[in-house]
Design a protein around this motif. Structure first.
Motif, PDB file in Angstrom:
ATOM      1  N   ALA A 133       0.837  -1.207   0.000  1.00  0.00           N
ATOM      2  CA  ALA A 133       0.000   0.000   0.000  1.00  0.00           C
ATOM      3  C   ALA A 133       0.870   1.255   0.000  1.00  0.00           C
ATOM      4  N   ARG A 134       1.947   1.223   0.777  1.00  0.00           N
ATOM      5  CA  ARG A 134       2.856   2.368   0.829  1.00  0.00           C
ATOM      6  C   ARG A 134       3.419   2.668  -0.563  1.00  0.00           C
ATOM      7  N   THR A 135       3.880   1.626  -1.250  1.00  0.00           N
ATOM      8  CA  THR A 135       4.459   1.790  -2.583  1.00  0.00           C
ATOM      9  C   THR A 135       3.414   2.319  -3.566  1.00  0.00           C
ATOM     10  N   MET A 136       2.203   1.773  -3.507  1.00  0.00           N
ATOM     11  CA  MET A 136       1.144   2.207  -4.406  1.00  0.00           C
ATOM     12  C   MET A 136       0.791   3.678  -4.170  1.00  0.00           C
ATOM     13  N   LEU A 137       0.565   4.053  -2.911  1.00  0.00           N
ATOM     14  CA  LEU A 137       0.146   5.423  -2.596  1.00  0.00           C
ATOM     15  C   LEU A 137       1.232   6.438  -2.946  1.00  0.00           C
ATOM     16  N   ALA A 138       2.478   6.101  -2.625  1.00  0.00           N
ATOM     17  CA  ALA A 138       3.591   6.996  -2.974  1.00  0.00           C
ATOM     18  C   ALA A 138       3.718   7.093  -4.497  1.00  0.00           C
ATOM     19  N   GLY A 139       3.549   5.984  -5.202  1.00  0.00           N
ATOM     20  CA  GLY A 139       3.621   5.976  -6.662  1.00  0.00           C
ATOM     21  C   GLY A 139       2.518   6.799  -7.308  1.00  0.00           C
ATOM     22  N   LEU A 140       1.403   6.948  -6.602  1.00  0.00           N
ATOM     23  CA  LEU A 140       0.292   7.760  -7.097  1.00  0.00           C
ATOM     24  C   LEU A 140       0.456   9.230  -6.711  1.00  0.00           C
ATOM     25  N   GLY A 141       1.571   9.560  -6.043  1.00  0.00           N
ATOM     26  CA  GLY A 141       1.862  10.951  -5.718  1.00  0.00           C
ATOM     27  C   GLY A 141       1.412  11.428  -4.356  1.00  0.00           C
ATOM     28  N   ALA A 142       0.950  10.532  -3.487  1.00  0.00           N
ATOM     29  CA  ALA A 142       0.541  10.938  -2.144  1.00  0.00           C
ATOM     30  C   ALA A 142       1.764  11.086  -1.247  1.00  0.00           C
ATOM     31  N   GLU A 143       1.652  11.963  -0.274  1.00  0.00           N
ATOM     32  CA  GLU A 143       2.652  12.028   0.794  1.00  0.00           C
ATOM     33  C   GLU A 143       2.231  10.945   1.790  1.00  0.00           C
ATOM     34  N   VAL A 144       3.116  10.004   2.080  1.00  0.00           N
ATOM     35  CA  VAL A 144       2.764   8.854   2.921  1.00  0.00           C
ATOM     36  C   VAL A 144       3.650   8.843   4.154  1.00  0.00           C
ATOM     37  N   ARG A 145       3.013   8.690   5.322  1.00  0.00           N
ATOM     38  CA  ARG A 145       3.789   8.575   6.558  1.00  0.00           C
ATOM     39  C   ARG A 145       3.131   7.576   7.495  1.00  0.00           C
ATOM     40  N   ASP A 146       3.949   7.009   8.390  1.00  0.00           N
ATOM     41  CA  ASP A 146       3.455   6.077   9.397  1.00  0.00           C
ATOM     42  C   ASP A 146       2.796   6.854  10.526  1.00  0.00           C
ATOM     43  N   VAL A 147       1.636   6.375  10.981  1.00  0.00           N
ATOM     44  CA  VAL A 147       0.965   6.925  12.154  1.00  0.00           C
ATOM     45  C   VAL A 147       0.440   5.753  12.973  1.00  0.00           C
ATOM     46  N   THR A 148       0.174   5.992  14.230  1.00  0.00           N
ATOM     47  CA  THR A 148      -0.464   5.003  15.101  1.00  0.00           C
ATOM     48  C   THR A 148      -1.613   5.711  15.789  1.00  0.00           C
ATOM     49  N   GLU A 149      -2.816   5.298  15.460  1.00  0.00           N
ATOM     50  CA  GLU A 149      -4.011   5.914  16.035  1.00  0.00           C
ATOM     51  C   GLU A 149      -5.201   4.972  15.836  1.00  0.00           C
ATOM     52  N   PRO A 150      -6.335   5.259  16.489  1.00  0.00           N
ATOM     53  CA  PRO A 150      -7.514   4.416  16.263  1.00  0.00           C
ATOM     54  C   PRO A 150      -7.900   4.428  14.787  1.00  0.00           C
ATOM     55  N   PHE A 151      -8.316   3.267  14.290  1.00  0.00           N
ATOM     56  CA  PHE A 151      -8.681   3.108  12.886  1.00  0.00           C
ATOM     57  C   PHE A 151     -10.182   2.906  12.805  1.00  0.00           C
ATOM     58  N   LEU A 152     -10.860   3.825  12.114  1.00  0.00           N
ATOM     59  CA  LEU A 152     -12.312   3.780  11.978  1.00  0.00           C
ATOM     60  C   LEU A 152     -12.665   3.699  10.494  1.00  0.00           C
ATOM     61  N   PRO A 153     -12.412   2.538   9.874  1.00  0.00           N
ATOM     62  CA  PRO A 153     -12.635   2.421   8.429  1.00  0.00           C
ATOM     63  C   PRO A 153     -14.116   2.546   8.075  1.00  0.00           C
ATOM     64  N   MET A 154     -14.338   3.010   6.847  1.00  0.00           N
ATOM     65  CA  MET A 154     -15.695   3.090   6.316  1.00  0.00           C
ATOM     66  C   MET A 154     -16.247   1.673   6.185  1.00  0.00           C
ATOM     67  N   GLN A 155     -17.541   1.547   6.362  1.00  0.00           N
ATOM     68  CA  GLN A 155     -18.184   0.249   6.155  1.00  0.00           C
ATOM     69  C   GLN A 155     -18.625   0.162   4.710  1.00  0.00           C
ATOM     70  N   GLY A 156     -18.598  -1.031   4.168  1.00  0.00           N
ATOM     71  CA  GLY A 156     -18.945  -1.237   2.774  1.00  0.00           C
ATOM     72  C   GLY A 156     -20.423  -1.012   2.494  1.00  0.00           C
ATOM     73  N   ALA A 157     -20.755  -0.948   1.213  1.00  0.00           N
ATOM     74  CA  ALA A 157     -22.125  -0.702   0.776  1.00  0.00           C
ATOM     75  C   ALA A 157     -23.081  -1.792   1.261  1.00  0.00           C
ATOM     76  N   TYR A 158     -22.576  -2.997   1.481  1.00  0.00           N
ATOM     77  CA  TYR A 158     -23.433  -4.108   1.877  1.00  0.00           C
ATOM     78  C   TYR A 158     -23.388  -4.365   3.374  1.00  0.00           C
ATOM     79  N   HIS A 159     -22.850  -3.396   4.130  1.00  0.00           N
ATOM     80  CA  HIS A 159     -22.690  -3.558   5.577  1.00  0.00           C
ATOM     81  C   HIS A 159     -24.026  -3.550   6.316  1.00  0.00           C
ATOM     82  N   ALA A 160     -24.894  -2.592   6.008  1.00  0.00           N
ATOM     83  CA  ALA A 160     -26.130  -2.420   6.761  1.00  0.00           C
ATOM     84  C   ALA A 160     -27.154  -3.480   6.331  1.00  0.00           C
ATOM     85  N   PRO A 161     -27.970  -3.944   7.298  1.00  0.00           N
ATOM     86  CA  PRO A 161     -29.011  -4.906   6.934  1.00  0.00           C
ATOM     87  C   PRO A 161     -30.038  -4.238   6.024  1.00  0.00           C
ATOM     88  N   HIS A 162     -30.608  -5.003   5.102  1.00  0.00           N
ATOM     89  CA  HIS A 162     -31.601  -4.452   4.149  1.00  0.00           C
ATOM     90  C   HIS A 162     -32.989  -4.719   4.635  1.00  0.00           C
TER      91      HIS A 162
END
Length: 162
Positions: A133-162
């Motif tokens: 991921a680091r190589t991909m993001l840097a290759g796409l021109g992003a500034e990439v750095r290591d951080v340590t913090e709580p991770f609150l990823p987005m839930q996918g489109a199929y996450h919620a019950p229908h």
């Protein structure tokens, strides 16, 4: 063996004693009262359906009909009326800072195309720390750095019950 079978074997292999059952996953600001304990879990650990959790020397059985994602500062409601507050654990992450909003959208597309968990904010994207991921993001021109913090990823489109 699949994860469901392992979980079942894990539950069957425990000594027979009274386990407290979690009856619901509550969102942040639920208004149901103060928790008796806090449980700190990673983003992967917060996604569960069936699991035994240890809290203050007690075993709590989570056995929901469908998988849930426990929210940061949400809670588990227990059958005896008590609450366990859920806290997102700090995790090793990559912070990708784009050049602007259009670049942020492009980075988000590439991350989604690889089915990576991501926390997308206005001025940055967080993903689990990984050299590919680091190589991909840097290759796409992003500034990439290591951080340590709580991770609150987005839930996918199929996450919620229908």
């Amino acid at each position: 063996r699949g994860p469901r079978r392992r979980a079942g074997a894990e539950l069957r292999g425990r000594k027979q004693h009274a386990m407290i059952r979690a009856t619901a996953a509550l969102p942040p600001n639920h208004g149901k009262g103060k928790p008796f304990a806090q449980l700190t879990l990673t983003s992967d650990q917060r996604r569960l359906r069936r699991k035994v959790l240890a809290v203050k020397g007690e075993e709590i059985l989570v056995d929901f009909a469908e998988p849930v994602t426990l929210e940061h500062f949400g809670a588990l409601a227990l059958e005896d009326g008590r609450l366990v507050e859920i806290v997102a654990a700090p995790e090793p992450l990559l912070e990708a800072t784009p050049r602007g909003t259009e670049h942020l959208a492009q980075l988000a597309w590439h991350i989604g195309n690889r089915h990576m968990a991501a926390q997308i904010e206005k001025k940055r994207i967080l993903v689990p720390r990984d050299h590919v991921a680091r190589t991909m993001l840097a290759g796409l021109g992003a500034e990439v750095r290591d951080v340590t913090e709580p991770f609150l990823p987005m839930q996918g489109a199929y996450h919620a019950p229908h």
